[in-house]
Design an enzyme around this catalytic site. Structure first.
Site, mmCIF file in Angstrom:
data_model
loop_
_atom_site.group_PDB
_atom_site.id
_atom_site.type_symbol
_atom_site.label_atom_id
_atom_site.label_comp_id
_atom_site.label_asym_id
_atom_site.label_seq_id
_atom_site.Cartn_x
_atom_site.Cartn_y
_atom_site.Cartn_z
ATOM 1 C CG ASP A 160 83.175 19.493 9.163
ATOM 2 O OD1 ASP A 160 82.728 20.347 9.975
ATOM 3 O OD2 ASP A 160 83.715 18.440 9.545
HETATM 4 C C1 BGC Z 1 83.184 19.166 12.993
HETATM 5 C C2 BGC Z 1 81.719 18.917 12.690
HETATM 6 C C3 BGC Z 1 80.875 19.901 13.454
HETATM 7 C C4 BGC Z 1 81.303 21.306 13.091
HETATM 8 C C5 BGC Z 1 80.512 22.377 13.791
HETATM 9 C C6 BGC Z 1 83.562 20.609 12.790
HETATM 10 O O1 BGC Z 1 84.839 20.865 13.246
HETATM 11 O O2 BGC Z 1 83.983 18.334 12.199
HETATM 12 O O3 BGC Z 1 81.383 17.595 13.025
HETATM 13 O O4 BGC Z 1 79.529 19.679 13.169
HETATM 14 O O5 BGC Z 1 82.660 21.471 13.426
HETATM 15 O O6 BGC Z 1 80.839 22.459 15.122
#
Ligand code: BGC
Length: 744
Positions: free
Chosen positions: A283
């Site tokens: 993530d």
């Molecule tokens: C989120 C993800 C997301 C990523 C990219 C993160 O903060 O938890 O679900 O895909 O950001 O935007």
């Protein structure tokens, strides 16, 4: 020779295009791929091996990380070629390996507004789960895949399948409910539909990121059996069914280690036991080390290269990360790219098919709205008889709500509640889609007087309701990534509004736009309740079709609506002590990367997630899991359970009313006493379409795993010999058919 005007123009165009060739070449950076790895008749593994033989160490490392995000990490030089999504991985043009262009795409493609594009908003993911419909789930993924490609992306960041263990979690709206089998089967179809469009799919957030509070520092304590049979099972089923390109590991720690450097989760379970062939990406900002993360099974860092750029190169050169390990990371990424077709069939930018998007979105919304209450057949409304309708609250004159955070889809024209041109989508703003219930209701009841009240002044709303044949009150609960709800009470005094309108008009219909369950102190005072969730681009059209009976509701709740927070497994969400929070500023991401002090939460409800908790604890609920009404009625009969390795459960469902409809017939099983399981679990279902008076025989095949427990000593699933009770019916609490069999 004289050149005519047309010929002059032609010559001019040729000269111009020659002059612009280098510029065009820049926009089309992928040279025609050559090399034996381009032979599509070879397997993705063979192709990955062949191309890897040609790659330098630098090229390999380049595939292992993103190229930055503002304020987060160094921007790589190639970042400019990013398509504007959340992630960009530089390709290897000399070998025909394209860049990976990633976009968030939970219920539609994110950030299209700021990139000057358009995307369809589907009903939010939890809403779609209420359809219990595998074909709709496939279409959901396929539509997102098509729109990603049209916008120039070849990877989706969607596929959220964390279970609704904590009903106040701000991201439940992005997930698929509280049951691992329902959620797992659905996400498997979403991913299959998406990847069929030749887009890399990913499933997230692995694992147990079941609360947003302190997500970067929380350590989730949970025993192995509980995690394997609950949250992990949803991932296991989805990964088995879809072979997704990616699994995104989550921010939180699990039993001591960060999820993105957790060997048990990433290697022992995901890669070894489940035989996951794709790659694990972190993530955004969830990578915390080089050697530890790499050895644990993290293949790719996003969004930057704090660990998997230069430090990874040094670690490989010094032998801290073995070359074989690095090669495995690279192989997984390349294999996924060959397997999903992003190399053989790269996306071509085109105009998104808005009309198709509307059709799919509306169809799924119609299958997702759950009729929770319908006293005296208040619904459907009869357009030829109703003369006055009061439409009240929740901006229902102009729009319907959507869920926030990285899932946010941008509405065309901007936020519907803002003046035109002023409604740019901003992080954690409440965004309303321009789909007006007032207009679609008025269109259905063309001859009726339909009037609107904002619902902010209770007396004025009640006065309008009093003089109307029916009052439709809209109530909303906004949720988003990065927050949890303080409570399940509707915000902004909406309970008082509903109570006041209901007191003024005995024909009060409540339409809910929520991303989590809500409590309903007024439940017995209104005549109908329809849960519309965040219904997407065409929400109001779908809603009017349900309210006026053009569509017979068929959806069932994928989450329990409890009576009160006092009934939840945890009275309060454990929130982070201030010391475990990063200090906000330009170095926030560095602090997060370095690791924040852990705080503890213990998911000691264990196996008892969702309905399993309320069942086991004998707590009455407001609306149970699997519940939803229809404008017709169904009966169940002829129950038969055939034991075997796969158990076959058969029964007959009849439509006993006078409207065509689709009944979601649910099958549950109680495992033998002594297994330590909650009273029952969903083991299958069938959505049966029936004309009035029609009946159909249904057989649900139950896989052995769905009747098994996870034996921690044996580190394996096991079906415990003994007596199994099977039940079938319209909801987890109404199961008229029941039979027990002995299984080995
Ligand atoms: C989120 C993800 C997301 C990523 C990219 C993160 O903060 O938890 O679900 O895909 O950001 O935007």
């Amino acid at each position: 020779m004289r050149l005519g005007r047309t010929n002059l123009l032609r010559v001019g165009a040729v000269i111009l295009s020659i002059a612009l060739l280098p510029a065009f070449a820049q926009f089309n950076p992928q040279p025609k791929p050559t090399g034996p790895w381009m032979n599509a008749s070879l397997s993705p593994d063979e192709r990955a091996d062949l191309v890897m033989k040609q790659m330098t160490l630098d090229e390999k490392i380049r595939l292992l990380h993103g190229t930055g995000m503002f304020g987060l990490s160094p921007m790589s030089p190639g970042y400019e070629a990013s398509n504007g999504g959340a992630g960009y991985v530089i390709g290897i043009p000399r070998l025909g390996i394209p860049a990976i262009q990633m976009s968030d795409a939970a219920y539609g493609v994110r950030s299209s507004g700021q990139n000057g594009r358009y995307s369809t908003a589907l009903p939010n993911n939890l809403a779609s789960a209420a359809s219990w419909d595998l074909k709709a789930a496939y279409q959901y993924g396929a539509l997102i895949g098509q729109e990603l490609r049209a916008q120039g992306y070849n990877m989706s960041l969607g596929g959220g399948v964390n279970l609704t263990r904590e009903p106040r979690n701000g991201r439940n709206f992005e997930y698929l409910g509280e049951d691992p089998i329902l959620a797992g089967k659905l996400v498997g179809q979403v991913m299959t539909g998406l990847q069929a469009q030749h887009v890399l799919g990913d499933i997230k957030h692995y694992a147990l990121n079941d609360q947003e509070s302190g997500r970067n520092s929380v350590n989730v304590n949970i025993d192995k059996r509980a995690m394997r049979e609950t949250d992990l099972l949803a991932f296991e089923i989805g990964i088995h069914d879809a072979d997704p390109a990616g699994v995104m590991c989550s921010y939180n720690r699990v039993n001591g280690d960060y999820a993105c450097e957790n060997k048990y989760l990433l290697t022992d379970v995901l890669k070894k036991d489940w035989k996951f062939k794709g790659f694990v990406l972190s993530d955004w900002g969830a990578t915390h080390s080089v050697a530890k993360a790499s050895a644990a099974g993290l293949d790719h860092e996003e969004p930057g290269e704090i660990f998997y750029g230069e430090p990874m190169k040094k670690a490989v050169e010094s032998g801290k990360v073995p070359m074989s390990e690095l090669n495995d990371h690279v192989h997984r990424i390349l294999r996924a790219m060959f397997a999903t077709g992003v190399i053989d069939d790269p996306p071509q930018k085109s105009v998104v098919d808005v009309v198709h998007g509307f059709e799919v979105s509306q169809k799924i919304a119609e299958q997702s709205m759950v009729l929770l209450r319908n006293e005296n057949s208040q619904l459907p409304l009869d357009a030829s008889r109703v003369q006055t309708i009061a439409v009240i609250g929740a901006h229902s004159d102009v729009g319907m709500l959507s869920g926030g955070g990285s899932a946010q889809v941008d509405p065309p024209g901007g936020n519907a509640i803002m003046p035109p041109g002023k409604g740019a989508t901003r992080w954690q703003e409440h965004i309303w889609f321009p789909t007006s219930p007032l207009k679609t209701i008025q269109a259905k009841a063309a001859k009726a007087k339909v009037e609107y009240d904002a619902g902010t002044d209770l007396d004025s709303a009640a006065a309008l309701a009093k003089n109307a044949d029916v009052a439709i009150v809209f109530a909303s609960q906004w949720v988003s990534e990065g927050m949890d709800l303080p409570s399940l009470t509707l915000p902004d005094n909406q309970d008082a509004l509903i109570a006041k309108v209901a007191a003024a008009n005995p024909h009060t219909i409540v339409v809910l736009e929520t991303g989590d369950p809500v409590t309903m102190p007024w439940v017995n005072d209104v005549s109908a309740i329809l849960e519309a969730w965040y219904p997407g681009s065409r929400g109001a059209d779908a809603l009017a079709n349900v309210l006026f009976g053009d569509v017979n509701p068929s959806a069932k709740l994928p989450i329990t609506f409890p009576k009160s927070e006092a009934d939840l497994p945890h009275l309060k969400i454990v929130t982070p002590p201030p010391a475990s929070m990063p200090k906000f500023g330009p170095n926030t991401w560095k602090q997060i990367a370095a690791g924040l002090p852990a705080f503890q939460t213990t998911y000691d409800e264990g196996l008892k997630v969702g309905y399993k908790w309320y069942d086991a604890e004998h707590k009455a609920v407001l609306f149970p899991f699997g519940y939803g009404l229809s404008y017709t009625t169904y009966s169940y009969s002829n129950f038969k359970v055939e034991p075997g390795s796969d158990v076959h459960v058969s029964f007959t469902v009849a439509n006993t009313g006078n409207r065509a409809g689709a009944e979601i017939a649910e099958v549950y099983a109680a495992l033998p006493a002594g297994t330590g399981e909650p009273p029952k679990r969903l083991v299958g279902w069938s959505k049966v379409e029936l004309n009035p008076g029609e009946s159909k025989d249904v057989t649900v095949q139950v896989e052995p795993k769905y009747l098994s427990i996870f034996n921690v000593e044996k580190d394996a699933w096991q079906r415990v010999p003994g007596e199994y009770t099977f039940m079938a019916g319209p909801s987890s609490q109404t199961l008229p058919l029941k039979d027990s069999v002995n299984l080995q």
